[in-house]
Design an enzyme around this catalytic site. Sequence first.
Site, PDB file in Angstrom:
ATOM      1  N   HIS A 152      60.232  55.379  51.072  1.00  7.44           N
ATOM      2  CA  HIS A 152      58.932  55.919  51.524  1.00  7.44           C
ATOM      3  C   HIS A 152      57.833  55.753  50.464  1.00  7.44           C
ATOM      4  O   HIS A 152      56.654  55.946  50.788  1.00  7.44           O
ATOM      5  CB  HIS A 152      59.045  57.409  51.857  1.00  7.44           C
ATOM      6  CG  HIS A 152      59.922  57.703  53.040  1.00  7.44           C
ATOM      7  ND1 HIS A 152      59.701  57.134  54.281  1.00  7.44           N
ATOM      8  CD2 HIS A 152      61.012  58.507  53.176  1.00  7.44           C
ATOM      9  CE1 HIS A 152      60.635  57.577  55.122  1.00  7.44           C
ATOM     10  NE2 HIS A 152      61.436  58.391  54.484  1.00  7.44           N
TER      11      HIS A 152
ATOM     12  N   ASP B 289      68.283  53.305  57.230  1.00  8.99           N
ATOM     13  CA  ASP B 289      68.004  54.752  57.135  1.00  8.99           C
ATOM     14  C   ASP B 289      67.379  55.206  58.457  1.00  8.99           C
ATOM     15  O   ASP B 289      66.702  54.425  59.134  1.00  8.99           O
ATOM     16  CB  ASP B 289      67.027  54.988  55.978  1.00  8.99           C
ATOM     17  CG  ASP B 289      66.834  56.454  55.656  1.00  8.99           C
ATOM     18  OD1 ASP B 289      67.472  56.934  54.714  1.00  8.99           O
ATOM     19  OD2 ASP B 289      66.036  57.123  56.358  1.00  8.99           O
TER      20      ASP B 289
ATOM     21  N   HIS C 198      64.949  57.069  58.943  1.00 10.29           N
ATOM     22  CA  HIS C 198      63.487  57.112  58.857  1.00 10.29           C
ATOM     23  C   HIS C 198      62.943  55.712  58.586  1.00 10.29           C
ATOM     24  O   HIS C 198      63.598  54.904  57.921  1.00 10.29           O
ATOM     25  CB  HIS C 198      63.051  58.052  57.722  1.00 10.29           C
ATOM     26  CG  HIS C 198      63.575  59.445  57.874  1.00 10.29           C
ATOM     27  ND1 HIS C 198      64.712  59.886  57.220  1.00 10.29           N
ATOM     28  CD2 HIS C 198      63.135  60.472  58.634  1.00 10.29           C
ATOM     29  CE1 HIS C 198      64.939  61.155  57.563  1.00 10.29           C
ATOM     30  NE2 HIS C 198      64.005  61.533  58.424  1.00 10.29           N
TER      31      HIS C 198
ATOM     32  N   ASP D 150      71.403  59.150  57.125  1.00 13.37           N
ATOM     33  CA  ASP D 150      70.889  60.266  57.917  1.00 13.37           C
ATOM     34  C   ASP D 150      70.849  59.942  59.415  1.00 13.37           C
ATOM     35  O   ASP D 150      70.403  60.773  60.202  1.00 13.37           O
ATOM     36  CB  ASP D 150      69.523  60.742  57.398  1.00 13.37           C
ATOM     37  CG  ASP D 150      68.647  59.614  56.895  1.00 13.37           C
ATOM     38  OD1 ASP D 150      68.982  58.435  57.159  1.00 13.37           O
ATOM     39  OD2 ASP D 150      67.625  59.901  56.252  1.00 13.37           O
TER      40      ASP D 150
END
Length: 346
Positions: free
Chosen positions: A124, A161, A163, A248
């Site tokens: 991120h 991931d 996200h 995740d």
Amino acid sequence: MPKTGFVYHTDYLGHDTRDHPENSNRLRAILEALNGSKLIEELVLIQPTNASLEQIGYVHQSQYIKEVETVSGTEGWLDGDTPVCRNSYKAALLAAGGLINATDAVLKGEVDNAFALVRPPGHHAEPNSGMGFCLFNNVAIAARYLQKEKGLERILIIDWDVHHGNGTQDAFYDDPSVLYISTHQSPLYPGTGAINEIGLGKGLGYTVNVPLLAGTGDMSYSYVMDEVITPISLEFNPDFVLVSAGFDCHHADPLAGMNVTSNVFGDFTEAIKSIAKKACGKLVLTLEGGYNLRALSSSVLCVFNSLLESGMEIEEPYLTPEDRLSDPVKSRVKEVKMAQREYWGI
Ligand SMILES: [Zn+2]
């Protein structure tokens, strides 16, 4: 049996975020699981060294690098989700450096592949700001390192991931030399990663986003791998394959709502190993998210099991959810192919 490396250092625990979901118990749990399995006996430890400020600067602006150092000194927050403590700056330099060391070990032939068990995570982090538990964008820095210092041309980054890796996408959005492919839950933090985000200018087609609805399970993920990730990756023909490996999307993860089991991370690794084998033989993964400690550690074991080709049975820590190839995923894949067909033969 291939030689597989792993990066780890106790200084990664020094990024002490206490009861934040991204805390040092994540690495402790992974190490405990590795030590409790036979896999650890086969692995080669790669000792990490700090990335230089010049290397961090391949992706991040100097003002932001200074900010990370300063805010770490005052034990503050880089954004509302991203706490730092006095050792965080040091750990972040060592995380980026550890991934660089892993790529070096593969390039030198010391190992056949490697997994960097580092934190803080990176995908991120933007060139000028930290966010989403991430300080420096480890995978983006490693990609630039391979190009600038090792003379490689085409780098593939696969990001599984849950996200979207907004920072990695932004670092290479107009750059055709780095292909970024992401599967992620949508809607979910950080809100980017739509199908029509496909790159800019010369980089058109070199960003591939596959946003998936909550509840997507193993069979649907494998379908995306077969229909989108593998064909585009092989056509790109990378000189090096990097993976932002977040866990995740496991069904037990508290921060997301996917339906994936630990064993599918072994399947992903098999598929990506096969891409790397056909293209360049060079593969390194780096740890991103994953916040249920049992799910995280069993998933990481599945990755190492695949990298080492050890054929061990890794026990699922939770009951396996019901699974089927879902119609929304089939239509999502169709939409991705429509958005990308001008650039790739899919
Ligand atoms: Zn994540």
